[in-house]
Design a protein around this motif. Structure first.
Motif, PDB file in Angstrom:
ATOM      1  N   GLU A  91       0.840  -1.208   0.000  1.00 56.01           N
ATOM      2  CA  GLU A  91       0.000   0.000   0.000  1.00 56.01           C
ATOM      3  C   GLU A  91       0.869   1.250   0.000  1.00 56.01           C
ATOM      4  OE1 GLU A  91      -2.749  -0.361   3.252  1.00 56.01           O
ATOM      5  OE2 GLU A  91      -3.388  -2.378   2.660  1.00 56.01           O
ATOM      6  N   LEU A  92       1.781   1.313  -0.962  1.00 64.31           N
ATOM      7  CA  LEU A  92       2.773   2.376  -0.996  1.00 64.31           C
ATOM      8  C   LEU A  92       2.224   3.655  -1.601  1.00 64.31           C
ATOM      9  CD1 LEU A  92       5.862   0.340  -2.238  1.00 64.31           C
ATOM     10  CD2 LEU A  92       5.377   1.080   0.102  1.00 64.31           C
ATOM     11  N   PRO A  93       2.610   4.792  -1.050  1.00 62.77           N
ATOM     12  CA  PRO A  93       2.282   6.067  -1.684  1.00 62.77           C
ATOM     13  C   PRO A  93       2.998   6.184  -3.029  1.00 62.77           C
ATOM     14  CG  PRO A  93       3.052   6.375   0.579  1.00 62.77           C
ATOM     15  CD  PRO A  93       3.353   4.967   0.204  1.00 62.77           C
ATOM     16  N   LYS A  94       2.510   7.064  -3.857  1.00 57.92           N
ATOM     17  CA  LYS A  94       3.110   7.277  -5.171  1.00 57.92           C
ATOM     18  C   LYS A  94       4.568   7.713  -5.018  1.00 57.92           C
ATOM     19  CE  LYS A  94       2.494   9.943  -9.432  1.00 57.92           C
ATOM     20  NZ  LYS A  94       1.726  11.034 -10.101  1.00 57.92           N
ATOM     21  N   ASP A  95       5.424   7.164  -5.879  1.00 58.04           N
ATOM     22  CA  ASP A  95       6.846   7.523  -5.966  1.00 58.04           C
ATOM     23  C   ASP A  95       7.650   7.147  -4.722  1.00 58.04           C
ATOM     24  OD1 ASP A  95       6.453   8.660  -8.511  1.00 58.04           O
ATOM     25  OD2 ASP A  95       5.865  10.569  -7.629  1.00 58.04           O
ATOM     26  N   MET A  96       7.144   6.242  -3.898  1.00 51.06           N
ATOM     27  CA  MET A  96       7.887   5.810  -2.716  1.00 51.06           C
ATOM     28  C   MET A  96       8.796   4.635  -3.073  1.00 51.06           C
ATOM     29  SD  MET A  96       8.721   5.987   0.438  1.00 51.06           S
ATOM     30  CE  MET A  96       7.561   7.258   0.949  1.00 51.06           C
ATOM     31  N   PRO A  97      10.112   4.750  -2.849  1.00 52.84           N
ATOM     32  CA  PRO A  97      11.010   3.619  -3.125  1.00 52.84           C
ATOM     33  C   PRO A  97      10.857   2.545  -2.063  1.00 52.84           C
ATOM     34  CG  PRO A  97      12.220   5.391  -2.099  1.00 52.84           C
ATOM     35  CD  PRO A  97      10.823   5.916  -2.336  1.00 52.84           C
ATOM     36  N   VAL A  98      11.460   1.416  -2.315  1.00 51.32           N
ATOM     37  CA  VAL A  98      11.453   0.326  -1.340  1.00 51.32           C
ATOM     38  C   VAL A  98      12.881  -0.074  -1.016  1.00 51.32           C
ATOM     39  CG1 VAL A  98       9.190  -0.634  -1.891  1.00 51.32           C
ATOM     40  CG2 VAL A  98      11.183  -1.354  -3.220  1.00 51.32           C
ATOM     41  N   LEU A  99      13.044  -0.635   0.172  1.00 48.48           N
ATOM     42  CA  LEU A  99      14.312  -1.205   0.585  1.00 48.48           C
ATOM     43  C   LEU A  99      14.227  -2.705   0.336  1.00 48.48           C
ATOM     44  CD1 LEU A  99      17.062  -0.752   2.041  1.00 48.48           C
ATOM     45  CD2 LEU A  99      15.861  -1.227   4.180  1.00 48.48           C
ATOM     46  N   VAL A 100      15.149  -3.225  -0.440  1.00 46.97           N
ATOM     47  CA  VAL A 100      15.144  -4.652  -0.776  1.00 46.97           C
ATOM     48  C   VAL A 100      16.372  -5.302  -0.151  1.00 46.97           C
ATOM     49  CG1 VAL A 100      15.174  -6.385  -2.605  1.00 46.97           C
ATOM     50  CG2 VAL A 100      13.913  -4.252  -2.932  1.00 46.97           C
ATOM     51  N   ALA A 101      16.132  -6.339   0.642  1.00 47.48           N
ATOM     52  CA  ALA A 101      17.222  -7.118   1.235  1.00 47.48           C
ATOM     53  C   ALA A 101      17.225  -8.500   0.596  1.00 47.48           C
ATOM     54  CB  ALA A 101      17.041  -7.232   2.746  1.00 47.48           C
ATOM     55  N   PHE A 102      18.372  -8.869   0.047  1.00 37.20           N
ATOM     56  CA  PHE A 102      18.558 -10.210  -0.512  1.00 37.20           C
ATOM     57  C   PHE A 102      19.359 -10.990   0.516  1.00 37.20           C
ATOM     58  CE2 PHE A 102      20.846 -13.421  -2.950  1.00 37.20           C
ATOM     59  CZ  PHE A 102      19.877 -13.913  -3.810  1.00 37.20           C
ATOM     60  N   ARG A 103      18.699 -11.923   1.189  1.00 43.32           N
ATOM     61  CA  ARG A 103      19.312 -12.624   2.321  1.00 43.32           C
ATOM     62  C   ARG A 103      19.548 -14.098   1.996  1.00 43.32           C
ATOM     63  NH1 ARG A 103      16.582 -11.808   7.950  1.00 43.32           N
ATOM     64  NH2 ARG A 103      17.813  -9.893   7.701  1.00 43.32           N
ATOM     65  N   VAL A 104      20.762 -14.545   2.299  1.00 37.04           N
ATOM     66  CA  VAL A 104      21.096 -15.962   2.199  1.00 37.04           C
ATOM     67  C   VAL A 104      21.386 -16.469   3.606  1.00 37.04           C
ATOM     68  CG1 VAL A 104      22.564 -17.707   1.122  1.00 37.04           C
ATOM     69  CG2 VAL A 104      22.149 -15.533  -0.057  1.00 37.04           C
ATOM     70  N   VAL A 105      20.693 -17.536   4.006  1.00 28.41           N
ATOM     71  CA  VAL A 105      20.866 -18.131   5.326  1.00 28.41           C
ATOM     72  C   VAL A 105      21.628 -19.443   5.182  1.00 28.41           C
ATOM     73  CG1 VAL A 105      19.722 -18.959   7.424  1.00 28.41           C
ATOM     74  CG2 VAL A 105      18.694 -17.098   6.087  1.00 28.41           C
ATOM     75  N   TYR A 106      22.644 -19.608   6.030  1.00 27.05           N
ATOM     76  CA  TYR A 106      23.469 -20.810   5.978  1.00 27.05           C
ATOM     77  C   TYR A 106      23.326 -21.603   7.269  1.00 27.05           C
ATOM     78  CZ  TYR A 106      25.799 -18.308   2.166  1.00 27.05           C
ATOM     79  OH  TYR A 106      26.064 -17.624   1.006  1.00 27.05           O
ATOM     80  N   SER A 107      23.424 -22.928   7.132  1.00 28.38           N
ATOM     81  CA  SER A 107      23.423 -23.817   8.285  1.00 28.38           C
ATOM     82  C   SER A 107      24.828 -24.363   8.482  1.00 28.38           C
ATOM     83  CB  SER A 107      22.418 -24.952   8.076  1.00 28.38           C
ATOM     84  OG  SER A 107      22.267 -25.716   9.269  1.00 28.38           O
ATOM     85  N   ASP A 108      24.953 -25.477   9.188  1.00 28.47           N
ATOM     86  CA  ASP A 108      26.264 -26.068   9.457  1.00 28.47           C
ATOM     87  C   ASP A 108      26.990 -26.374   8.154  1.00 28.47           C
ATOM     88  OD1 ASP A 108      25.906 -26.061  12.272  1.00 28.47           O
ATOM     89  OD2 ASP A 108      24.683 -27.874  12.127  1.00 28.47           O
ATOM     90  N   GLY A 109      28.297 -26.202   8.181  1.00 27.55           N
ATOM     91  CA  GLY A 109      29.074 -26.442   6.979  1.00 27.55           C
ATOM     92  C   GLY A 109      28.838 -25.406   5.908  1.00 27.55           C
ATOM     93  N   ARG A 110      28.284 -24.281   6.317  1.00 22.62           N
ATOM     94  CA  ARG A 110      27.914 -23.163   5.398  1.00 22.62           C
ATOM     95  C   ARG A 110      27.034 -23.656   4.245  1.00 22.62           C
ATOM     96  NH1 ARG A 110      29.371 -18.597   2.274  1.00 22.62           N
ATOM     97  NH2 ARG A 110      29.194 -16.728   3.570  1.00 22.62           N
ATOM     98  N   ARG A 111      26.113 -24.544   4.584  1.00 23.19           N
ATOM     99  CA  ARG A 111      25.151 -25.030   3.592  1.00 23.19           C
ATOM    100  C   ARG A 111      24.015 -24.022   3.474  1.00 23.19           C
ATOM    101  NH1 ARG A 111      22.020 -30.901   3.483  1.00 23.19           N
ATOM    102  NH2 ARG A 111      20.692 -30.447   1.663  1.00 23.19           N
ATOM    103  N   PRO A 112      23.729 -23.509   2.273  1.00 24.07           N
ATOM    104  CA  PRO A 112      22.617 -22.559   2.120  1.00 24.07           C
ATOM    105  C   PRO A 112      21.274 -23.275   2.263  1.00 24.07           C
ATOM    106  CG  PRO A 112      23.573 -23.066  -0.022  1.00 24.07           C
ATOM    107  CD  PRO A 112      24.448 -23.729   1.001  1.00 24.07           C
TER     108      PRO A 112
END
Length: 255
Positions: free
Chosen positions: A212-233
């Motif tokens: 429900e964004l106002p006109k001309d409002m930018p967004v913040l985008v986070a690209f997240r990678v989560v890793y478990s043991d052994g750096r497994r994504p």
């Protein structure tokens, strides 16, 4: 010598930007009364009344200002909150709600999520690479909107390797008690590390409608990678956040 560059925005957009910054940085705290229209016209170089009104209307649409008939224009108790992403990564204890809800409660807010869709997909190239999927491998996509006090604040699109989650409730079109971190933890894949890439972007139509964004409002985008043991994504999430409602806070040790 600095290069010449002109701000091509309209006068009311420039004025709205100035007032918005005063509000979001606390120089105009909630409850403050703005100067009169005449004073604002003079403050911003003798612009027309209509220019000031357009600027104020922009800020009202963003939920930063409200007009009180016969009293003036005031700064609202706006909802630009600071968040530390790491607080949401720890899996919830058995029977406990998703940490998003718990953290909202600590701030005396009401948090909730609305699950939009769950499907098996061929993920975007960037997601497939981050999950280290082989060509043609599929992933589970879970899409939802997060709300704070009934205001939509975040659209999330989370991808999980199909081979990791097949046969689990991850594929069910219903919310997961404790959230996906709790489920992954129960499957033997606790989150150990995450990497965020942040960008400010122009929203898509889906994002404008969902948040429900106002006109001309930018967004913040986070690209997240989560890793478990052994750096497994184990998860990749694209989190699109309403920029006028969010701040991200990071605390990192410096050695």
């Amino acid at each position: 010598m600095a290069r010449e560059f002109k701000d091509l925005r309209s006068p009311h957009q420039k004025i709205a930007a100035e007032i918005r910054r005063l509000i979001t940085r606390g120089d105009l705290p909630p409850g403050s009364k703005l100067r009169s229209t005449a004073e604002l016209m003079d403050r911003y170089g003798g612009v027309a009344n209509t220019t000031i009104q357009k600027a104020l209307q922009m800020l009202k649409a963003e939920g930063l200002l409200e007009g009180l008939p016969g009293k003036g224009v005031y700064v609202r108790q706006h909802a630009q909150h600071s968040f530390e992403p790491v607080t949401f990564m720890k899996p919830a204890a058995p029977g406990e709600p998703y940490s998003w809800m718990s953290e909202a409660t600590k701030r005396q807010q009401v948090g909730r999520s609305q699950l939009l869709d769950v499907e098996v997909v061929h993920p975007p190239t960037e997601v497939a690479a981050a999950l280290e999927l082989q060509e043609g491998e599929q992933a589970v996509l879970r899409k939802q909107i997060l709300f704070l006090d009934e205001e939509p604040t975040e659209l999330t699109r989370s991808y999980y390797p199909l081979g990791l989650t097949e046969g689990t409730v991850m594929l069910d079109k219903k919310r997961i008690r404790g959230g996906t971190p709790a489920l992954l933890n129960s499957l033997g894949f606790p989150p150990r590390e995450f990497v965020d890439e942040l960008s400010s972007e122009i929203p898509t139509e889906e994002e404008v409608v969902a948040l429900e964004l106002p006109k001309d409002m930018p967004v913040l985008v986070a690209f997240r990678v989560v890793y478990s043991d052994g750096r497994r994504p184990i998860e990749v999430t694209l989190m699109t956040k309403a920029a006028h409602r969010y701040r991200m806070r990071y605390r990192m040790p410096v050695s």
